[in-house]
Design a protein around this motif. Structure first.
Motif, PDB file in Angstrom:
ATOM      1  N   ILE A 601       0.946  -1.403  -0.018  1.00 25.41           N
ATOM      2  CA  ILE A 601      -0.150  -0.098  -0.075  1.00 25.41           C
ATOM      3  C   ILE A 601       0.970   1.179   0.094  1.00 25.41           C
ATOM      4  O   ILE A 601       0.575   2.420  -0.583  1.00 25.41           O
ATOM      5  CB  ILE A 601      -0.912   0.160   1.308  1.00 25.41           C
ATOM      6  CG1 ILE A 601      -1.929  -1.121   1.120  1.00 25.41           C
ATOM      7  CG2 ILE A 601      -1.826   1.346   1.406  1.00 25.41           C
ATOM      8  CD1 ILE A 601      -2.595  -1.479   2.391  1.00 25.41           C
ATOM      9  N   ARG A 604       2.133   1.868  -3.472  1.00 27.33           N
ATOM     10  CA  ARG A 604       1.282   2.519  -4.299  1.00 27.33           C
ATOM     11  C   ARG A 604       0.869   3.774  -4.105  1.00 27.33           C
ATOM     12  O   ARG A 604       0.665   4.682  -4.898  1.00 27.33           O
ATOM     13  CB  ARG A 604      -0.235   1.500  -4.012  1.00 27.33           C
ATOM     14  CG  ARG A 604      -1.248   1.840  -5.244  1.00 27.33           C
ATOM     15  CD  ARG A 604      -2.597   1.048  -4.667  1.00 27.33           C
ATOM     16  NE  ARG A 604      -2.393  -0.533  -4.334  1.00 27.33           N
ATOM     17  CZ  ARG A 604      -3.124  -1.131  -3.634  1.00 27.33           C
ATOM     18  NH1 ARG A 604      -4.128  -0.504  -2.948  1.00 27.33           N
ATOM     19  NH2 ARG A 604      -2.516  -2.364  -3.140  1.00 27.33           N
ATOM     20  N   ASN A 620      -5.943   7.671 -10.063  1.00 27.56           N
ATOM     21  CA  ASN A 620      -6.857   6.837  -9.746  1.00 27.56           C
ATOM     22  C   ASN A 620      -6.536   5.792  -8.796  1.00 27.56           C
ATOM     23  O   ASN A 620      -6.215   4.672  -9.322  1.00 27.56           O
ATOM     24  CB  ASN A 620      -7.559   6.289 -10.898  1.00 27.56           C
ATOM     25  CG  ASN A 620      -8.877   5.585 -10.468  1.00 27.56           C
ATOM     26  OD1 ASN A 620      -9.326   5.672  -9.424  1.00 27.56           O
ATOM     27  ND2 ASN A 620      -9.475   4.982 -11.426  1.00 27.56           N
ATOM     28  N   ALA A 621      -6.140   6.177  -7.421  1.00 25.83           N
ATOM     29  CA  ALA A 621      -5.655   5.149  -6.892  1.00 25.83           C
ATOM     30  C   ALA A 621      -6.468   4.993  -5.642  1.00 25.83           C
ATOM     31  O   ALA A 621      -7.219   5.858  -4.790  1.00 25.83           O
ATOM     32  CB  ALA A 621      -4.011   5.790  -6.272  1.00 25.83           C
ATOM     33  N   SER A 622      -6.408   3.615  -4.994  1.00 26.24           N
ATOM     34  CA  SER A 622      -7.097   3.121  -3.894  1.00 26.24           C
ATOM     35  C   SER A 622      -5.951   2.700  -3.028  1.00 26.24           C
ATOM     36  O   SER A 622      -4.990   2.211  -3.240  1.00 26.24           O
ATOM     37  CB  SER A 622      -8.041   1.993  -4.170  1.00 26.24           C
ATOM     38  OG  SER A 622      -8.323   1.525  -3.086  1.00 26.24           O
ATOM     39  N   PHE A 623      -6.408   3.103  -1.653  1.00 24.52           N
ATOM     40  CA  PHE A 623      -5.284   2.669  -0.578  1.00 24.52           C
ATOM     41  C   PHE A 623      -6.033   1.980   0.476  1.00 24.52           C
ATOM     42  O   PHE A 623      -5.590   1.939   1.807  1.00 24.52           O
ATOM     43  CB  PHE A 623      -4.888   4.076   0.269  1.00 24.52           C
ATOM     44  CG  PHE A 623      -4.314   5.034  -0.962  1.00 24.52           C
ATOM     45  CD1 PHE A 623      -3.244   4.677  -1.731  1.00 24.52           C
ATOM     46  CD2 PHE A 623      -4.907   6.250  -0.943  1.00 24.52           C
ATOM     47  CE1 PHE A 623      -2.558   5.470  -2.628  1.00 24.52           C
ATOM     48  CE2 PHE A 623      -4.500   7.391  -1.658  1.00 24.52           C
ATOM     49  CZ  PHE A 623      -3.242   6.971  -2.674  1.00 24.52           C
ATOM     50  N   ASP A 624      -6.804   0.991   0.044  1.00 29.10           N
ATOM     51  CA  ASP A 624      -7.439  -0.074   0.810  1.00 29.10           C
ATOM     52  C   ASP A 624      -8.014   0.464   2.122  1.00 29.10           C
ATOM     53  O   ASP A 624      -7.777  -0.198   3.161  1.00 29.10           O
ATOM     54  CB  ASP A 624      -6.507  -1.172   1.174  1.00 29.10           C
ATOM     55  CG  ASP A 624      -5.955  -1.938  -0.184  1.00 29.10           C
ATOM     56  OD1 ASP A 624      -6.891  -1.702  -0.834  1.00 29.10           O
ATOM     57  OD2 ASP A 624      -5.146  -2.724  -0.302  1.00 29.10           O
ATOM     58  N   GLY A 625      -8.931   1.498   1.968  1.00 33.06           N
ATOM     59  CA  GLY A 625      -9.628   2.150   3.290  1.00 33.06           C
ATOM     60  C   GLY A 625      -8.678   2.558   4.467  1.00 33.06           C
ATOM     61  O   GLY A 625      -9.115   2.655   5.544  1.00 33.06           O
ATOM     62  N   ASP A 630      -5.895   8.717   2.486  1.00 36.31           N
ATOM     63  CA  ASP A 630      -6.747   9.274   1.544  1.00 36.31           C
ATOM     64  C   ASP A 630      -6.665  10.816   1.960  1.00 36.31           C
ATOM     65  O   ASP A 630      -6.532  11.691   0.860  1.00 36.31           O
ATOM     66  CB  ASP A 630      -8.283   8.935   1.743  1.00 36.31           C
ATOM     67  CG  ASP A 630      -8.287   7.615   1.169  1.00 36.31           C
ATOM     68  OD1 ASP A 630      -7.517   7.011   0.328  1.00 36.31           O
ATOM     69  OD2 ASP A 630      -9.194   6.863   1.810  1.00 36.31           O
ATOM     70  N   TYR A 633      -3.312  12.148   0.713  1.00 33.73           N
ATOM     71  CA  TYR A 633      -2.914  12.389  -0.590  1.00 33.73           C
ATOM     72  C   TYR A 633      -4.004  13.545  -0.919  1.00 33.73           C
ATOM     73  O   TYR A 633      -3.527  14.220  -2.370  1.00 33.73           O
ATOM     74  CB  TYR A 633      -3.501  11.191  -1.342  1.00 33.73           C
ATOM     75  CG  TYR A 633      -3.287  11.047  -2.855  1.00 33.73           C
ATOM     76  CD1 TYR A 633      -1.952  11.233  -3.426  1.00 33.73           C
ATOM     77  CD2 TYR A 633      -4.398  10.825  -3.621  1.00 33.73           C
ATOM     78  CE1 TYR A 633      -2.055  11.401  -4.715  1.00 33.73           C
ATOM     79  CE2 TYR A 633      -4.209  10.785  -5.018  1.00 33.73           C
ATOM     80  CZ  TYR A 633      -3.076  11.134  -5.653  1.00 33.73           C
ATOM     81  OH  TYR A 633      -2.773  11.105  -6.929  1.00 33.73           O
TER      82      TYR A 633
END
Length: 660
Positions: A601, A604, A620-625, A630, A633
């Motif tokens: 993570i 990423r 468009n990136a996801s940080f697994d909750g 968030d 960033y």
């Protein structure tokens, strides 16, 4: 050699010379010599010469004791008639005695017939005792010798001086000086050569009754009372020797204290003393006392060895080596005693070791205590008490001169302090209290994690790790201190809101941390100095603290620090900055106070930040909750979106000015 080693060398040499002079003086002092004589007694009693092998080789000595059973059997008052002694001499001679010594003084005639019978019985194989005594008058001291009356030696009997000389403490240790001593004459009567060895020390064969002893009445009729061969080829000594041992406290006629008396508390009869002297002459058992030149050499050598030990700073090793030297001195003394027949007293050399090491150790202890006090004074204000105590216990861990080493440096500054100070310009005391209230927990965060507070610069704190004491995890501890500072600010803001409500000021700080090579040591003038650090890594840490505001994070790490905490604290890329005075741009990082972030993570997130820095757009990136990721960033995206576009369409790197 610098001044301090020269001074230490001079003090060591001075102590050694003083110790040698002291011990040489003591060696000539009578009470000290008596103490050394007690050591001789201890050596002499450790392993007495083996009597049985000696007796088997040369016949040995038998004592004929005038004792309690003999008085009971003979039934006569003392002195016994001399014809009884004549019968004894005849019986011993018939039993095969090689030589006979009568440790009795026949100074005056008795009855004519008894004297005639004794004179006829005596011959060249018999030794009669003579005596010396000192007569004191108010005007002089006179030495009187008492020999047997002439009629008794007409048949060729020998005369031997039975007197002995005692040491000042009343103990018999010295071989007789007279050339016609009783024991020497006994050996001559047996046909054995014997030369007097005046001044040598007697090795006792044991305590009282160590020699084979028979009663006088038994020797008068050995065929009926004794085993065959009891006297064959033996030297026989006749004298008073009671079966009941005589305590040293009470004393007794013709009984003497020897080396064994201190152990047994009993005196040794004179007849056994003569037997002991005879064996010392016969087998060369006596021990030569070391002369003053040899004693002086031993003292000098021991003092020199102690000086070599004392050259090092005193510690437990000094004590161990000092005890080892004393043990070596005693071992050498024992070796010369038993192997070379030489008594080299160990007390004076041992005292020389102590006389050298004691003042040197006292000096080192005094200097160490002074150094501890100076360390406590020097570091008490900017090190944790536990670290000050550690330095005080082991000042050698501190290198006060300048040295180059890798450090992690932290700068912390209150955000918008100028605005805060302006708003409270009419309340300086309240402003001071507020700043101190904030700086106290910030300082505690540094000290609790092993940091050194370099200085307070107004509202700014400068601290560093890995000096003066080694800290292998200095980067981790510095970053943990930075996180603790941020948490302390949040706690103080909560307290202020509870106290002042909406009127409470909202405090914030920026923290910059960098790791790199620095010069650390005492910096300043000859009269005033501080333990501080210099180097480019220090300047960069200060600039990172200033850049934290533009990067919109409260904690900013240099790349070197981030690399060292990567596995434990998961640093996150937040910007690439160009610092004034350095070429190119460098990545900077932050650490979140949340739970650890998985490496994939974090990778990423860093890739997304890199892309955003490059083109200024949100990825468009996801940080697994992870809400904190968030939010961080989103902050970075907003910051990059506000940057002016450089020619070519790329976002320009932040230009960070040097912090004032």
């Amino acid at each position: 050699m610098t001044a301090r080693p020269r001074r230490r060398l001079a003090e060591t040499v001075l102590c050694a010379l003083a110790a040698i002079a002291l011990c040489l003086g003591l060696s000539a002092w009578q009470p000290f010599r008596m103490a050394e004589a007690r050591v001789f007694d201890a050596f002499a009693t450790l392993a007495p010469p083996p009597m049985r092998p000696l007796a088997e080789a040369d016949g040995g000595i038998v004592v004929v004791a005038i004792d309690e059973p003999s008085f009971a059997e003979i039934g006569l008052q003392w002195p016994w008639p001399r014809d009884l002694h004549a019968r004894l001499v005849a019986a011993l001679r018939q039993a095969g005695a090689k030589a006979i010594g009568l440790d009795l003084v026949f100074a005056e005639p008795s009855t004519g017939e008894a004297d005639r019978l004794l004179a006829e019985a005596l011959g060249p194989d018999v030794v009669l005792a003579a005596d010396e005594s000192v007569i004191e008058t108010p005007h002089m001291s006179q030495l009187i010798r008492t020999d047997p009356f002439p009629d008794l030696i007409a048949g060729g009997a020998r005369i031997g001086l039975a007197s002995v000389s005692l040491d000042p403490d009343g103990v018999l240790r010295r071989m007789p000086a007279a050339p016609d001593g009783f024991a020497a004459e006994l050996l001559r009567a047996a046909g054995e050569g014997a030369e007097a060895v005046p001044g040598r020390l007697i090795r006792p064969m044991g305590p009282a009754r160590s020699y084979p002893t028979v009663s006088y009445y038994q020797a008068l009729d050995p065929a009926n009372f004794l085993p065959p061969g009891t006297f064959k080829n033996k030297l026989v000594v006749v004298g008073r020797s009671l079966q009941m041992a005589i305590p040293a406290e009470t004393g007794g006629a013709d009984s003497f204290a020897t080396a064994f008396t201190s152990a047994t508390g009993m005196l040794v009869p004179g007849v056994e003393i003569q037997a002991t002297i005879a064996d010392n002459l016969r087998y060369a058992l006596s021990v030569a006392p070391a002369g003053m030149p040899l004693v002086g050499l031993a003292i000098g050598f021991a003092a020199a060895c102690a000086a070599l030990v004392g050259w090092r700073p005193a510690g437990l090793s000094t004590l161990a080596l000092g005890l080892g030297l004393v043990a070596a001195v005693f071992a050498a003394s024992l070796a010369t005693f038993f192997l070379a027949g030489l008594f080299l007293p160990p007390l004076a050399p041992s005292l020389a070791v102590a006389a050298v090491l004691a003042p040197l150790a006292a000096r080192d202890i005094t200097e160490e205590r002074a150094l501890r006090r100076s360390v406590t004074r020097a570091f008490g204000h900017y090190l944790a008490p536990a670290m000050v105590e550690r330095l005080a216990r082991d000042p050698n861990a501190l290198k006060l001169g300048g040295e180059k080493r890798e450090l992690t440096i932290l700068f912390s500054d209150i955000r918008n302090f100028t605005t805060l100070a302006e708003s409270m310009k009419d309340e300086p005391e309240r402003l001071t209290q507020l700043v101190n209230r904030l700086l106290t927990p910030l300082s505690d965060a540094v000290l609790e994690r092993g940091g050194t507070i370099d200085k307070f610069i107004g509202d700014c704190i400068m601290a560093f790790w890995n000096a003066p004491l080694d800290d292998p995890d200095h980067a981790v501890h510095a970053v943990e201190a930075g996180l603790a500072m941020l948490a302390a600010v949040d706690c103080l803001n909560a307290e202020l809101r509870a106290e002042l409500g909406e009127a409470a000021p909202k405090l914030a700080i920026g923290v910059g941390i960098n790791t790199g090579a620095c010069v650390v040591g005492n910096m300043g003038s000859a009269t005033r100095f501080d333990y501080s650090v210099l180097g480019d890594a220090v300047n960069y840490a200060s600039r990172l603290e200033g850049a934290s505001k533009e990067c919109r994070v409260p904690l900013l790490l240099g790349a070197a620090t981030a690399e060292r905490v990567r596995e434990r604290l998961a640093p996150l890329l937040v910007a690439r900055i160009a610092v004034k005075g350095r070429s190119g741009v460098a990545p900077v990082y932050t650490v979140l106070p949340d739970e650890p972030i998985a490496p994939q993570i974090r990778a990423r997130f860093n890739a997304a930040v890199d892309a955003t820095i490059a083109d200024g757009t949100r990825q468009n990136a996801s940080f697994d909750g992870h809400p904190s990721l968030d939010f961080l960033y989103a902050t970075i995206v907003a910051r990059e979106a506000r940057k002016p576009m450089a020619s070519g369409g790329e976002a320009s790197s932040a230009q960070v000015k040097e912090a004032s």
